[in-house]
Design an enzyme around this catalytic site. Structure first.
Site, PDB file in Angstrom:
ATOM      1  N   THR A 228     -41.837 -61.927   6.479  1.00 50.12           N
ATOM      2  CA  THR A 228     -41.750 -62.476   5.125  1.00 50.12           C
ATOM      3  C   THR A 228     -40.422 -63.195   4.943  1.00 50.12           C
ATOM      4  O   THR A 228     -39.447 -62.932   5.655  1.00 50.12           O
ATOM      5  CB  THR A 228     -41.814 -61.367   4.059  1.00 50.12           C
ATOM      6  OG1 THR A 228     -40.594 -60.602   4.104  1.00 50.12           O
ATOM      7  CG2 THR A 228     -42.989 -60.439   4.265  1.00 50.12           C
ATOM      8  N   ASP A 229     -40.376 -64.091   3.962  1.00 49.94           N
ATOM      9  CA  ASP A 229     -39.074 -64.524   3.478  1.00 49.94           C
ATOM     10  C   ASP A 229     -38.445 -63.316   2.781  1.00 49.94           C
ATOM     11  O   ASP A 229     -39.141 -62.373   2.383  1.00 49.94           O
ATOM     12  CB  ASP A 229     -39.225 -65.703   2.519  1.00 49.94           C
ATOM     13  CG  ASP A 229     -37.952 -66.534   2.427  1.00 49.94           C
ATOM     14  OD1 ASP A 229     -36.876 -66.014   2.775  1.00 49.94           O
ATOM     15  OD2 ASP A 229     -38.029 -67.692   1.986  1.00 49.94           O
ATOM     16  N   TRP A 230     -37.131 -63.360   2.619  1.00 47.68           N
ATOM     17  CA  TRP A 230     -36.422 -62.179   2.107  1.00 47.68           C
ATOM     18  C   TRP A 230     -36.825 -61.917   0.648  1.00 47.68           C
ATOM     19  O   TRP A 230     -36.564 -62.720  -0.238  1.00 47.68           O
ATOM     20  CB  TRP A 230     -34.922 -62.384   2.251  1.00 47.68           C
ATOM     21  CG  TRP A 230     -34.370 -61.819   3.524  1.00 47.68           C
ATOM     22  CD1 TRP A 230     -33.322 -60.966   3.630  1.00 47.68           C
ATOM     23  CD2 TRP A 230     -34.818 -62.035   4.872  1.00 47.68           C
ATOM     24  NE1 TRP A 230     -33.090 -60.638   4.955  1.00 47.68           N
ATOM     25  CE2 TRP A 230     -34.003 -61.271   5.738  1.00 47.68           C
ATOM     26  CE3 TRP A 230     -35.862 -62.790   5.427  1.00 47.68           C
ATOM     27  CZ2 TRP A 230     -34.178 -61.253   7.120  1.00 47.68           C
ATOM     28  CZ3 TRP A 230     -36.038 -62.767   6.807  1.00 47.68           C
ATOM     29  CH2 TRP A 230     -35.202 -62.011   7.634  1.00 47.68           C
ATOM     30  N   GLY A 231     -37.509 -60.789   0.433  1.00 49.32           N
ATOM     31  CA  GLY A 231     -38.036 -60.462  -0.884  1.00 49.32           C
ATOM     32  C   GLY A 231     -39.386 -61.091  -1.149  1.00 49.32           C
ATOM     33  O   GLY A 231     -39.884 -61.030  -2.270  1.00 49.32           O
ATOM     34  N   GLY A 232     -40.010 -61.662  -0.127  1.00 53.20           N
ATOM     35  CA  GLY A 232     -41.240 -62.425  -0.318  1.00 53.20           C
ATOM     36  C   GLY A 232     -42.529 -61.646  -0.184  1.00 53.20           C
ATOM     37  O   GLY A 232     -43.604 -62.222  -0.304  1.00 53.20           O
TER      38      GLY A 232
END
Length: 808
Positions: A228-232
Site C-alpha cells: 500500500t501507499d503509506w496509510g493507503g
C-alpha cells in the site's frame, strides 16, 4: 507453495503480522522461523533514508544521497539507456545504505498540468512513461533489490487523494492509465508494486479485484508483491484477499488481529493468507542485502554518481526557442545573469521524494569556469513573489550595460509539492514583470526556466531564447551552463504539451475532483491526444525540443511492428535526435486521437553522419481496447505510420493495411459525437454516461449525513461538533500561514487530505478501528459520550499492544 517449511512454523498471528509493517519503514522478522526483514525507502530520484526518528513525509533529515533529476526531467531525455544507468546508480546507493525496496519510479499519467505531484511523474503519454519506467526498474533491480513502481492506478490529483473516487471508463483506463504499468510489469518484472490511495470506480485500489486479480495478476502475470501507499489501506482483510501483501506503515498488533479474527470467523480462508505469506516470502528472500547498510555512501560512489546526475541533466534540458542563433553564448559578448534562482537553484520537488544531496553545484560558483568575457549578476526579484522595486531597478540598470541578459526564473517551492495541487499554472507576477522591464531596455534576452511542471509562457514571443532545465538535480547547474555556452548540444524533448493558457487544457472543468469523485470525462484525450485532435494552438507541442545542429529524415520502411528510418546530421555540430513514431487511423466506427506515440529512439550523430534507426512498435500499437469484448483488438483498415521530431513536426509517412475486426456498430457517431470530434472540454452527463456504460455516481457530499471512516479531515468544516469545525479552522489557518512563507508544510497537507481511517493506519498501532469510531462519534456531535468511549478503548488498545510486546 514454495516455502511450506517456513509457513508451517509460523503462528496465525505471526502470519497476520507479516502483512503489515513493523514500523514506518521496516517489515517484521521472525529469525527462528526463517523470515527476514526488509527496509523500504522513498527514492524516485534519490534515496531518502532518514536519520533518527522516521516519518513518511520527509520532515526529518535523511542520509546524504545523490539527488538525480526528477522523473519529469529525465523523461525529457527520451533515453532509455541513460535512465537505466540512473536506475543502476539508485539501486547501488540503496544497497550501500541497506535499503531493500526503493519506492519508485512514479508512473502516473500527467492528466492535468496542475497536478501537484507531476514533477515526480514521467509524461502525459503511457508509452513514454512505460518504457522509461521499465528502464529505471531494470537498473534498480540489477543490484539485487526491488523497485516499486507507483501509484497503481488512476491517481492524478493530490486534493483529497485518499478519498476521491476516480470515475473512468474501461477503454480509457486500459489505453491511458494502465498501459504504462502494463509495459513496466511485462518487460521489467518489478518485485514490488505500490497501490494508490484512491478508489477507482468505487473500489479502493488496494482491494480492487479488477485491477489486482483480473489485470495485474491475471492478464499481466505479475509475480511480485503489492504494498500500500503509506496509510493507503482501507479494508485490510479485503486487500489481502485480492492480492495485497503489505500494509504500510505499521498498524501494530491491532492490525494483525483484524486478519486473525477474519480467519477465525471464516471471512478469510487461512490457506489464502498462507498463499500471500508465501508470495511475500518469495520476494523477501530474493532481495536480501549481504552486508548491513551504512549511514553514509562511499566517497567513490558519491563522486561517480554525481557525474551520472550531471550527464542525466545534460541530456534532459530542453531548448524551447532559439531565435537568430541567440544561443550558444559566444563568450565574446558581455552578459548579465539575473534571477533569484541563480543564487539558490530549484533542483527537486517537495514531499516524500525530497533528497539530502551529497553536493550541490551552484551557478554563481561555476560561472567563473566558463569563458565569458564579462558576467555581472543581480537577484532581480524576490523568490516569495513580493514586489521589490530596488531589486527590479538594479536589474534594469545592469541590463542596459550588457549585450545579452540571461534571466533565471521558474516555479517556486510552494508551486509544486506532494499533498497539494496547483491553483494555476502561471509564473509569479514579479518574475513576469522583470522579463517585461528588461526586454524594454535590452532586445537580447535569454530565459532559463526551472520547475517540474507546465507553466504559461506569455513572454515566449518576446525573447530570443528559452531553455528549460526542469528540476535537474544536484548537478544541474553545470549542465545549464554547458547548454548556454555550447559545451553541450541540447537534446531534450518535452514529455508533455505546453498550452498557451490553462483555459486551453481539455479537462480544466473536471480537475480536480472536489468532493466525492474525480470524473475523467475527457476520456482518451489527454495532452497531445487532445490538442492535435482538435488542432488547438499550443505554445510547444509534445516531443518538441531544438538543437544547435539540424537533422534530416529519410528511407522509411515499415514491416509489421518494425520501423526503419535513416537520420542524418546535416549541421556542423555533433548532436542527438529523438526519433518519434506515431500511428494514425481514420475510422467511422472507433473514435481515436488523431495520432498516438508507439515508438521512439534517441540517436547520437556526429556532424555529417547518418545512421539507420530500427524501432519496434509498442505491443498495442495498432490496437484499441474493446470494452464490449473486454480485450485489445485491431480494427481492419489503413494505418498511417508517422515519423517525426515532435507530435507536430512529422517528417515521413507510410501507410499499411491491416486485417482485423469489422468495428461497424461498435460506437454510434451520434451517441459518441463528443468523443469522435475530441471536443471534450464540454462533456455532458449523458455523453459521459454513454462512455461509462452506467450512471455517473454521486459527486457531492451529503453534508447532513454523519462523517464516516472514508471521509477526509478536510470535511470537518461541516462537522456537527464545534470541536471538529475548530480543528478544520486551525488546520486551514496553519496551511495558509505556511503558504505565505513560501514553504509547503507537508504534514499539514497530509492531515488535511487524510481520511479518518488513516488515523488508525498511520499511528503504528496506537489507534485502532474502535478508537476511530469514537473519534467520529465525537465529531458527529456526541462529545462527552464519545470521549468516554475513546478513553476506554485507548486503554483496551494499549493492553492489546502490550500483550503483543510480551509475546515478541
Amino acid at each position: 507453495m514454495k516455502y511450506p517449511n517456513i509457513i508451517n512454523k509460523l503462528s496465525l498471528e505471526q502470519k497476520a503480522m507479516l502483512m503489515s509493517g513493523k514500523n514506518t519503514w521496516e517489515t517484521w522478522t521472525f529469525e527462528e522461523e526463517g523470515v527476514p526483514s526488509i527496509f523500504l525507502a522513498d527514492g524516485p530520484h534519490g534515496i531518502r533514508k532518514q536519520l533518527g526518528s522516521a516519518d513518511h513525509l520527509g520532515l526529518n533529515e535523511s542520509i546524504q544521497a545523490t539527488a538525480f533529476p526528477t522523473a519529469a526531467t529525465l523523461a525529457n531525455s527520451w533515453d532509455v539507456d541513460l535512465i537505466e544507468r540512473v536506475g543502476e546508480a539508485l539501486g547501488r546507493e540503496a544497497v550501500e545504505l541497506g535499503v531493500n525496496v526503493l519506492l519508485g519510479p512514479g508512473m502516473n499519467i500527467k492528466r492535468n498540468p496542475m497536478g501537484g505531484r507531476n514533477f515526480e511523474y514521467f509524461s502525459e503519454d503511457p508509452i513514454l512513461t512505460g518504457e522509461l519506467a521499465s528502464a529505471m526498474i531494470k537498473g534498480i533491480q540489477s543490484n539485487g533489490i526491488a523497485a516499486s513502481p507507483k501509484h497503481y492506478a488512476v491517481n492524478s490529483q493530490e486534493l483529497r487523494r485518499m478519498s476521491v473516487d476516480s470515475v473512468v471508463d474501461e477503454r480509457t483506463l486500459r489505453e491511458i492509465y494502465l498501459q504504462g504499468f502494463e509495459i513496466a510489469v511485462e518487460t521489467s518484472q518489478p518485485k514490488f508494486l505500490m497501490t494508490s490511495y484512491n478508489p477507482v470506480n468505487g473500489v479502493y485500489a488496494n482491494e480492487h479485484e479488477h485491477l489486482l486479480q483480473d489485470i495485474l495478476y491475471g492478464e499481466w502475470g505479475y509475480k511480485g508483491a503489492v504494498v500500500t501507499d503509506w496509510g493507503g489501506s482501507n479494508d485490510h482483510v479485503e486487500g489481502v484477499r485480492q492480492g495485497s501483501h503489505l500494509e504500510m506503515p505499521a498498524t501494530g498488533r491491532p492490525g494483525a488481529l483484524e486478519l486473525v479474527e477474519a480467519v477465525q470467523t471464516g471471512r478469510l480462508d487461512e490457506s489464502l493468507l498462507d498463499q500471500r505469506v508465501d508470495e511475500l516470502l518469495d520476494v523477501l528472500l530474493q532481495i536480501q542485502i549481504p552486508n548491513p547498510g551504512k549511514d553514509s555512501l562511499e566517497e567513490a560512489t558519491k563522486k561517480t554518481h554525481h557525474q551520472i546526475a550531471y550527464q542525466a541533466a545534460q541530456e534532459s534540458i530542453v531548448l524551447l526557442k532559439n531565435t537568430n542563433q541567440a544561443l550558444p553564448l559566444s563568450g565574446k559578448e558581455s552578459v548579465a545573469f539575473i534571477g533569484d534562482f541563480l543564487y539558490e537553484a530549484r533542483y527537486q520537488g517537495a514531499g516524500s521524494s525530497t533528497v539530502n544531496p551529497t553536493q550541490l553545484d551552484n551557478l554563481i560558483d561555476l560561472k567563473e569556469q566558463y569563458n565569458f568575457s564579462e558576467v555581472q549578476h543581480t537577484r532581480g526579484y524576490r523568490r516569495d513573489g513580493k514586489e521589490d522595486p530596488g531589486l527590479l531597478n538594479e536589474a534594469i540598470d545592469l541590463s542596459k550595460k550588457v549585450d545579452k541578459v540571461v534571466i533565471f526564473m521558474g516555479l517556486t517551492e510552494i508551486s509544486e509539492s506532494e499533498g497539494i495541487d496547483r491553483t494555476h499554472i502561471r509564473l509569479e507576477k514579479n518574475q513576469l514583470d522583470l522579463v517585461k522591464a528588461i526586454r524594454s531596455v535590452n532586445e537580447h534576452v535569454v530565459i532559463v526556466l526551472s520547475g517540474g511542471s507546465v507553466v504559461e509562457l506569455p513572454f515566449a514571443d518576446d525573447v530570443d531564447a528559452i531553455i528549460h532545465s526542469y528540476l535537474s538535480g544536484q548537478a544541474g547547474a553545470r549542465a545549464i551552463l554547458d547548454i548556454l555556452t555550447g559545451r553541450c548540444n541540447p537534446s531534450g524533448k518535452l514529455n508533455e504539451t505546453y498550452p498557451l493558457t490553462y483555459s486551453d487544457v481539455p479537462n480544466e472543468k473536471y480537475f480536480p475532483g472536489l468532493e466525492l469523485t474525480a470524473e475523467y470525462r475527457d476520456g482518451l484525450y489527454v495532452g497531445y491526444r487532445y490538442y492535435d485532435k482538435v488542432e488547438a494552438p499550443v505554445r510547444y507541442p509534445f516531443g518538441h525540443g531544438l538543437s544547435y545542429t539540424r537533422f534530416a529524415y529519410g528511407g522509411l520502411t515499415v514491416e509489421g511492428h518494425r520501423v526503419q528510418v535513416t537520420v542524418s546530421n546535416t549541421g556542423d555540430l555533433a548532436g542527438s535526435e529523438v526519433v518519434q513514431v506515431y500511428v494514425q487511423k481514420a475510422s467511422e466506427y472507433v473514435f481515436r486521437p488523431v495520432k498516438e506515440l508507439v515508438a521512439f529512439a534517441k540517436v547520437h550523430l556526429e556532424a555529417g553522419e547518418s545512421k539507420v534507426v530500427n524501432l519496434e512498435l509498442s505491443k498495442h500499437a495498432f490496437e484499441f481496447f474493446n470494452p464490449q469484448n473486454n480485450q485489445w483488438e485491431v480494427e481492419a483498415g489503413a494505418y498511417d505510420i508517422l515519423v517525426g521530431a515532435s507530435s507536430r513536426d512529422i517528417r515521413l509517412e507510410e501507410t499499411v493495411e491491416l486485417e482485423g475486426i469489422d468495428a461497424k456498430g461498435l460506437y454510434h457517431q451520434t451517441q459518441f459525437e463528443t468523443y469522435f470530434t475530441g471536443k471534450v472540454k464540454e462533456v455532458s452527463a449523458e455523453d459521459f454516461e454513454a462512455l461509462l456504460g452506467r450512471p455517473i455516481p454521486e459527486s457531492h457530499w451529503d453534508k447532513k449525513a454523519p462523517l464516516t471512516h472514508n471521509d477526509s479531515i478536510s470535511q470537518l468544516y461541516y462537522a456537527k461538533s464545534p470541536i471538529g469545525r475548530l480543528v478544520y479552522k486551525v488546520i486551514t489557518a496553519l496551511i495558509e500561514r505556511s503558504n505565505k512563507k513560501g514553504k509547503p508544510n507537508l504534514n499539514l497537507y497530509f492531515n488535511y487530505n487524510m481520511t479518518f481511517r488513516a488515523i488508525q493506519k498511520m499511528t503504528l498501532g496506537m489507534v485502532n478501528h474502535a478508537m476511530v469510531d469514537d473519534i467520529l462519534y465525537i465529531v458527529n456531535g456526541h462529545f462527552f459520550s464519545g470521549v468516554g468511549r475513546l478513553v476506554k478503548n485507548y486503554f483496551l488498545n494499549q493492553k492489546v499492544n502490550k500483550a503483543g510486546e510480551s509475546n515478541d
